[in-house]
Scaffold this active site. Sequence first.
Site, PDB file in Angstrom:
ATOM      1  N   GLY A  27       0.825  -1.214   0.000  1.00  0.00           N
ATOM      2  CA  GLY A  27       0.000   0.000   0.000  1.00  0.00           C
ATOM      3  C   GLY A  27       0.854   1.256   0.000  1.00  0.00           C
ATOM      4  O   GLY A  27       2.047   1.205  -0.302  1.00  0.00           O
ATOM      5  N   HIS A  30       2.100   4.619  -5.055  1.00  0.00           N
ATOM      6  CA  HIS A  30       2.748   5.742  -5.746  1.00  0.00           C
ATOM      7  C   HIS A  30       2.999   5.354  -7.199  1.00  0.00           C
ATOM      8  O   HIS A  30       2.596   4.251  -7.634  1.00  0.00           O
ATOM      9  CB  HIS A  30       4.041   6.127  -5.029  1.00  0.00           C
ATOM     10  CG  HIS A  30       4.973   4.959  -4.804  1.00  0.00           C
ATOM     11  ND1 HIS A  30       5.620   4.307  -5.832  1.00  0.00           N
ATOM     12  CD2 HIS A  30       5.335   4.311  -3.665  1.00  0.00           C
ATOM     13  CE1 HIS A  30       6.355   3.337  -5.342  1.00  0.00           C
ATOM     14  NE2 HIS A  30       6.200   3.297  -4.030  1.00  0.00           N
ATOM     15  N   HIS A  33       4.278   1.800  -8.049  1.00  0.00           N
ATOM     16  CA  HIS A  33       3.243   0.758  -8.038  1.00  0.00           C
ATOM     17  C   HIS A  33       2.357   0.872  -9.284  1.00  0.00           C
ATOM     18  O   HIS A  33       2.009  -0.135  -9.902  1.00  0.00           O
ATOM     19  CB  HIS A  33       2.345   0.905  -6.804  1.00  0.00           C
ATOM     20  CG  HIS A  33       3.050   0.744  -5.493  1.00  0.00           C
ATOM     21  ND1 HIS A  33       3.139   1.758  -4.561  1.00  0.00           N
ATOM     22  CD2 HIS A  33       3.700  -0.311  -4.941  1.00  0.00           C
ATOM     23  CE1 HIS A  33       3.789   1.333  -3.489  1.00  0.00           C
ATOM     24  NE2 HIS A  33       4.154   0.085  -3.689  1.00  0.00           N
ATOM     25  N   LYS A 145      13.590  -1.646  -8.123  1.00  0.00           N
ATOM     26  CA  LYS A 145      13.997  -0.768  -7.015  1.00  0.00           C
ATOM     27  C   LYS A 145      14.428  -1.617  -5.814  1.00  0.00           C
ATOM     28  O   LYS A 145      15.382  -1.301  -5.125  1.00  0.00           O
ATOM     29  CB  LYS A 145      12.827   0.144  -6.635  1.00  0.00           C
ATOM     30  CG  LYS A 145      12.738   0.495  -5.193  1.00  0.00           C
ATOM     31  CD  LYS A 145      12.819   1.939  -4.953  1.00  0.00           C
ATOM     32  CE  LYS A 145      12.995   2.368  -3.540  1.00  0.00           C
ATOM     33  NZ  LYS A 145      12.599   1.511  -2.472  1.00  0.00           N
ATOM     34  N   ASP A 146      13.681  -2.714  -5.583  1.00  0.00           N
ATOM     35  CA  ASP A 146      14.028  -3.638  -4.500  1.00  0.00           C
ATOM     36  C   ASP A 146      14.664  -4.872  -5.134  1.00  0.00           C
ATOM     37  O   ASP A 146      14.100  -5.971  -5.097  1.00  0.00           O
ATOM     38  CB  ASP A 146      12.763  -3.997  -3.723  1.00  0.00           C
ATOM     39  CG  ASP A 146      12.084  -2.751  -3.180  1.00  0.00           C
ATOM     40  OD1 ASP A 146      12.593  -2.184  -2.217  1.00  0.00           O
ATOM     41  OD2 ASP A 146      11.068  -2.316  -3.764  1.00  0.00           O
ATOM     42  N   SER A 181       8.886   5.913  -3.493  1.00  0.00           N
ATOM     43  CA  SER A 181       8.796   4.958  -2.392  1.00  0.00           C
ATOM     44  C   SER A 181       7.714   5.440  -1.432  1.00  0.00           C
ATOM     45  O   SER A 181       7.562   6.651  -1.231  1.00  0.00           O
ATOM     46  CB  SER A 181      10.145   4.890  -1.678  1.00  0.00           C
ATOM     47  OG  SER A 181       9.989   4.295  -0.407  1.00  0.00           O
ATOM     48  N   SER A 182       7.000   4.489  -0.843  1.00  0.00           N
ATOM     49  CA  SER A 182       5.979   4.871   0.144  1.00  0.00           C
ATOM     50  C   SER A 182       6.628   5.663   1.270  1.00  0.00           C
ATOM     51  O   SER A 182       6.029   6.575   1.832  1.00  0.00           O
ATOM     52  CB  SER A 182       5.312   3.629   0.724  1.00  0.00           C
ATOM     53  OG  SER A 182       4.880   2.778  -0.311  1.00  0.00           O
TER      54      SER A 182
HETATM   55  P1  AMP Z   1       6.188  -2.134  -1.631  1.00  0.00           P
HETATM   56  O1  AMP Z   1       4.769  -1.656  -1.548  1.00  0.00           O
HETATM   57  O2  AMP Z   1       7.197  -1.094  -1.275  1.00  0.00           O
HETATM   58  O3  AMP Z   1       6.394  -3.453  -0.944  1.00  0.00           O
HETATM   59  O4  AMP Z   1       6.453  -2.421  -3.177  1.00  0.00           O
HETATM   60  C1  AMP Z   1       5.616  -3.253  -3.927  1.00  0.00           C
HETATM   61  C2  AMP Z   1       6.263  -3.485  -5.275  1.00  0.00           C
HETATM   62  O5  AMP Z   1       6.460  -2.236  -5.940  1.00  0.00           O
HETATM   63  C3  AMP Z   1       7.654  -4.137  -5.179  1.00  0.00           C
HETATM   64  O6  AMP Z   1       7.794  -5.086  -6.218  1.00  0.00           O
HETATM   65  C4  AMP Z   1       8.579  -2.963  -5.360  1.00  0.00           C
HETATM   66  O7  AMP Z   1       9.841  -3.314  -5.875  1.00  0.00           O
HETATM   67  C5  AMP Z   1       7.803  -2.121  -6.348  1.00  0.00           C
HETATM   68  N1  AMP Z   1       8.261  -0.735  -6.312  1.00  0.00           N
HETATM   69  C6  AMP Z   1       8.397   0.055  -5.227  1.00  0.00           C
HETATM   70  N2  AMP Z   1       8.889   1.260  -5.568  1.00  0.00           N
HETATM   71  C7  AMP Z   1       9.094   1.229  -6.913  1.00  0.00           C
HETATM   72  C8  AMP Z   1       9.604   2.160  -7.863  1.00  0.00           C
HETATM   73  N3  AMP Z   1      10.010   3.361  -7.512  1.00  0.00           N
HETATM   74  N4  AMP Z   1       9.676   1.773  -9.164  1.00  0.00           N
HETATM   75  C9  AMP Z   1       9.263   0.534  -9.531  1.00  0.00           C
HETATM   76  N5  AMP Z   1       8.778  -0.385  -8.676  1.00  0.00           N
HETATM   77  C10 AMP Z   1       8.698  -0.047  -7.388  1.00  0.00           C
END
Ligand code: AMP
Length: 271
Positions: A27, A30, A33, A145-146, A181-182
């Site tokens: 969640g 951004h 996502h 990114k991750d 990033s969140s």
């Molecule tokens: P998270 O909500 O941070 O766990 O991220 C969910 C998914 O979105 C993961 O696969 C992250 O690698 C991807 N993600 C997060 N930030 C970015 C970004 N800036 N660009 C591309 N993918 C992202």
Amino acid sequence: MKIFKDKHTLQKEILKTKGISFVPTMGGLHKGHISLIKQSKKSKFKTLVSIFVNPKQFNKKSDFRSYPRSTKEDVKLLKKLKINYLYIPTFKDIYGFKPKNKVFLDKSSKKLCGKFRKGHFEGVLNVMNRFIEIIKPKYIYLGKKDYQQLYLIKKHIEKRKIKSKIIECKTIRERNGIACSSRNTNLNKNQRKIASDIFYYFNNLKKKIKKDFNLFKINNIKKDLINLGASKIDYFENYNIKNFRKIKKSNQKFNLFFAYYIKHTRLIDNI
Ligand code: AMP
């Protein structure tokens, strides 16, 4: 868009489909996502997004508590994006069963974030293994990114002979260079400027060390980062992204991975 909170109702629904394209998230949605979701929507399968802030991947309770949450806004956005399914499970829904597959944790999980966030990747793989078992997705969209997370999920899928295919998605950045990033919502204007300066610093550093690896001087770089406004540095290291081996010469292809804090906010990126 249909919303599910319970895996059995979700499974009944997705059984009727040809397959699922899955976008797992925590969640705080951004542009990063959104880009994953848009790519997923181009596939021939129905798009399922999950929102679950997984407590097991946080090594500090305070970090779990302060993780940005914006479910109301997220639901609105996902409706607008016209995804098919949204899964917002409870802790019990995810952790109240024994998965068939054991988690496989590649040895590269001990590096980078694995070294600084004890138990983090065990938590990530645990939740992904469970999501995969519940959803059995054809495709899973993950962000570069991750990258270490993406690499470890891929290794688990290979080792356990799971049929889901990982789609690697490029990192989406804000105009000032920093990766969306969140956690960025926890930064004020001045702190965003620091994050941007640090991004450009690493961007230039990568260009320089590609030409001359001797310019990768750890102590000098640490001093520079502190001067730019970093509060604490976890790591900055160069890895071959195909096998997660450390790079010691500039004639090999590599990504520069970094993680640092601005006050209490931890930021990671790789370029
Ligand atoms: P998270 O909500 O941070 O766990 O991220 C969910 C998914 O979105 C993961 O696969 C992250 O690698 C991807 N993600 C997060 N930030 C970015 C970004 N800036 N660009 C591309 N993918 C992202």
